[in-house]
Design a protein around this motif. Sequence first.
Motif, short mmCIF file in Angstrom:
data_model
loop_
_atom_site.label_atom_id
_atom_site.label_comp_id
_atom_site.label_asym_id
_atom_site.label_seq_id
_atom_site.Cartn_x
_atom_site.Cartn_y
_atom_site.Cartn_z
N CYS A 144 0.85 -1.19 0.00
CA CYS A 144 0.00 0.00 0.00
C CYS A 144 0.89 1.23 0.00
O CYS A 144 1.93 1.25 0.67
N ILE A 145 0.49 2.24 -0.75
CA ILE A 145 1.16 3.53 -0.74
C ILE A 145 0.16 4.57 -0.27
O ILE A 145 -0.90 4.75 -0.90
N ALA A 146 0.45 5.24 0.83
CA ALA A 146 -0.44 6.26 1.38
C ALA A 146 -0.16 7.61 0.72
O ALA A 146 0.99 7.93 0.37
N THR A 147 -1.21 8.41 0.58
CA THR A 147 -1.10 9.72 -0.07
C THR A 147 -1.84 10.77 0.76
O THR A 147 -2.54 10.46 1.71
N ALA A 148 -1.71 12.02 0.34
CA ALA A 148 -2.25 13.14 1.11
C ALA A 148 -3.77 13.21 1.09
O ALA A 148 -4.38 13.81 1.97
N SER A 149 -4.41 12.60 0.09
CA SER A 149 -5.87 12.62 -0.04
C SER A 149 -6.28 11.51 -0.99
O SER A 149 -5.43 10.90 -1.66
N GLY A 150 -7.58 11.27 -1.08
CA GLY A 150 -8.06 10.29 -2.03
C GLY A 150 -7.80 10.70 -3.46
O GLY A 150 -7.45 9.87 -4.31
N MET A 151 -7.96 11.98 -3.77
CA MET A 151 -7.68 12.45 -5.12
C MET A 151 -6.20 12.33 -5.45
O MET A 151 -5.81 12.02 -6.59
N ALA A 152 -5.34 12.55 -4.46
CA ALA A 152 -3.90 12.37 -4.67
C ALA A 152 -3.57 10.91 -4.96
O ALA A 152 -2.63 10.62 -5.71
N ALA A 153 -4.34 10.00 -4.37
CA ALA A 153 -4.12 8.57 -4.63
C ALA A 153 -4.41 8.24 -6.09
O ALA A 153 -3.65 7.51 -6.74
N ILE A 154 -5.52 8.76 -6.62
CA ILE A 154 -5.85 8.52 -8.02
C ILE A 154 -4.80 9.13 -8.93
O ILE A 154 -4.34 8.51 -9.89
N MET A 155 -4.41 10.36 -8.62
CA MET A 155 -3.40 11.03 -9.43
C MET A 155 -2.09 10.25 -9.43
O MET A 155 -1.47 10.04 -10.48
N ALA A 156 -1.65 9.81 -8.24
CA ALA A 156 -0.38 9.09 -8.13
C ALA A 156 -0.43 7.79 -8.93
O ALA A 156 0.54 7.43 -9.61
N MET A 157 -1.54 7.07 -8.86
CA MET A 157 -1.67 5.82 -9.60
C MET A 157 -1.55 6.05 -11.10
O MET A 157 -0.78 5.37 -11.79
N VAL A 158 -2.31 7.02 -11.61
CA VAL A 158 -2.31 7.26 -13.06
C VAL A 158 -0.96 7.79 -13.53
O VAL A 158 -0.42 7.32 -14.55
N MET A 159 -0.40 8.74 -12.81
CA MET A 159 0.88 9.31 -13.23
C MET A 159 2.02 8.30 -13.14
O MET A 159 3.00 8.38 -13.89
N ALA A 160 1.89 7.33 -12.25
CA ALA A 160 2.94 6.32 -12.09
C ALA A 160 2.85 5.22 -13.13
O ALA A 160 3.87 4.68 -13.58
N LEU A 161 1.62 4.86 -13.52
CA LEU A 161 1.43 3.66 -14.34
C LEU A 161 1.10 3.94 -15.80
O LEU A 161 1.18 3.03 -16.63
N LEU A 162 0.72 5.19 -16.12
CA LEU A 162 0.35 5.52 -17.49
C LEU A 162 1.26 6.60 -18.04
O LEU A 162 1.99 7.26 -17.29
#
Length: 394
Positions: A84-102
Motif C-alpha cells: 500500500c502507498i499512502a497519499t495526502a488525499s483520495g484524489m492524490a491517490a488517483i493522481m499518483a496511480m495514473v501518473m505512475a502507471l500511465l
Amino acid sequence: MVKKQAPFVQDFDTLAIRTGIDRSHFNEHSEAMFLTSSFVFDSAAQAAARFSGEEEGYVYARFTNPTVTAMQERLAALEGAEACIATASGMAAIMAMVMALLKQGDHIVASQGLFGSTQQLFGNIFSKFGIETTFVPAADVPAYEKAIRPETKLIFVETPSNPLTELVDIAAVADVAHRHGVLLAVDNCFCSPALQQPLKLGADIVIHSATKYLDGQGRVLGGAVVGSKVLMDEVFKFLRTAGPTLSPFNAWIILKGLETLRLRMEAQSHTAMALAQWLEGQPWVDRVYYPGLPSHSQHELAKRQQRLAGAIVSFDVKGGREAAWRLIDSTRMISITANLGDTKSTITHPASTTHGRISAEARAAMGVSEGLLRVAVGLESLQDLQADLSRGGA
C-alpha cells in the motif's frame, strides 16, 4: 507489517488492531507518532546506502516514515494486498496511480457516475497530459470491452458510485480487463475493506479516500493506493519524487480509525438499511437509491460482492431543487456538509455541490437530478434521523 504477526493473526478485526506495530526501543503499547522531517544516519556510508536503496531504512519523510509505514501495512492487510502507498488525499491517490502507471498516449476506460472531482481529474486534467478517458455506463459490462482500444491501459470504476449507489460487477469487469491485458482499479471508498475486498474479486488496484470511513470521524485527509508490490513500487517512485505525501499525524489518526472500522461500518450500514426502508414509505420521496433494498436494480449483485449494503442512502425528493433545499435547511441535527464516512450523519445536495462543476447535461445522464439528496448515515439513533428528515419532508 503482516509478516511480523503470529500465524494465528488472520481475522479482519485482529489485523485491524495488530498489523503494522513496530515498537521502538521505548517498547510503547500504542503506535508511536514520528513527527520528524528527516532521519539521522550513523555514517556517510550509511546515508549513501539508504538513499540508493542498498540498505533498508528511513531517509526523509516525503517518502519514508514509520507511522505512515504502519498505516500502509495495516490497510494492505485488511485489503488482502501485498503493498500500500499512502497519499495526502483520495484524489492524490488517483493522481499518483495514473501518473505512475500511465504515459502520454495511453487511454482509460472509466465508469460513469464517478465522484465529481474524480470525473474532473479524468475528463479535464489528465487529458492535458495526453491521457484520454472514455466513460461508459457503470453496470454495462459489454460497454467496457467495447470501449477498449489498443492503447487502453486502465479501467477505473467506483462501486458503489457516488451518489446514486450504482454498482459495478467487479469480477465480470476484471475478466474483461485481463483478457485485454488491462489493469482494473476500484475505488472502494463507500464500502471500505470491511464490506468489500475488490482484489479478491479480481481487481488489480484498490483506491481509498482514507478521509472517509478509514478515519471515520471526519478528522483528517488521507488516501491510499493498494495492490501488488510490483505495481506499488511504481507508485512509490512517483510519490518519492512528486511528494503527494500523507503526514505522520494523519497516518496515526487513520491507524486508530482502522481499529474500529468493521464495528462502525456494520452499525452504520444497519441504520442506513432501516432508514432507506423508512424513506421508501414517505409520500414526499420519489425514489430511494440503496443497494440493500430489493427495489435497487442491482440488489442481487450487492449481496454477492458486498458483506453489507453500506451507509450511503440517496433519494429523490418530490419538488426538485426547491423541495430538496427546503428539506436540508429544515434539519437541526444532520450536518450540512459534503463529506461522508463520519460518525456524524451528513446531508448534501449533489447537483449544487459535489457534482456542481459537471455540466447539467452530464448530471442528467448520470441521473443526478435537482431533487436528489445524499445522506451519509452516522452512528446516531434511527429515530432521531427519521425525525430530523421529517421536519422538511412534509
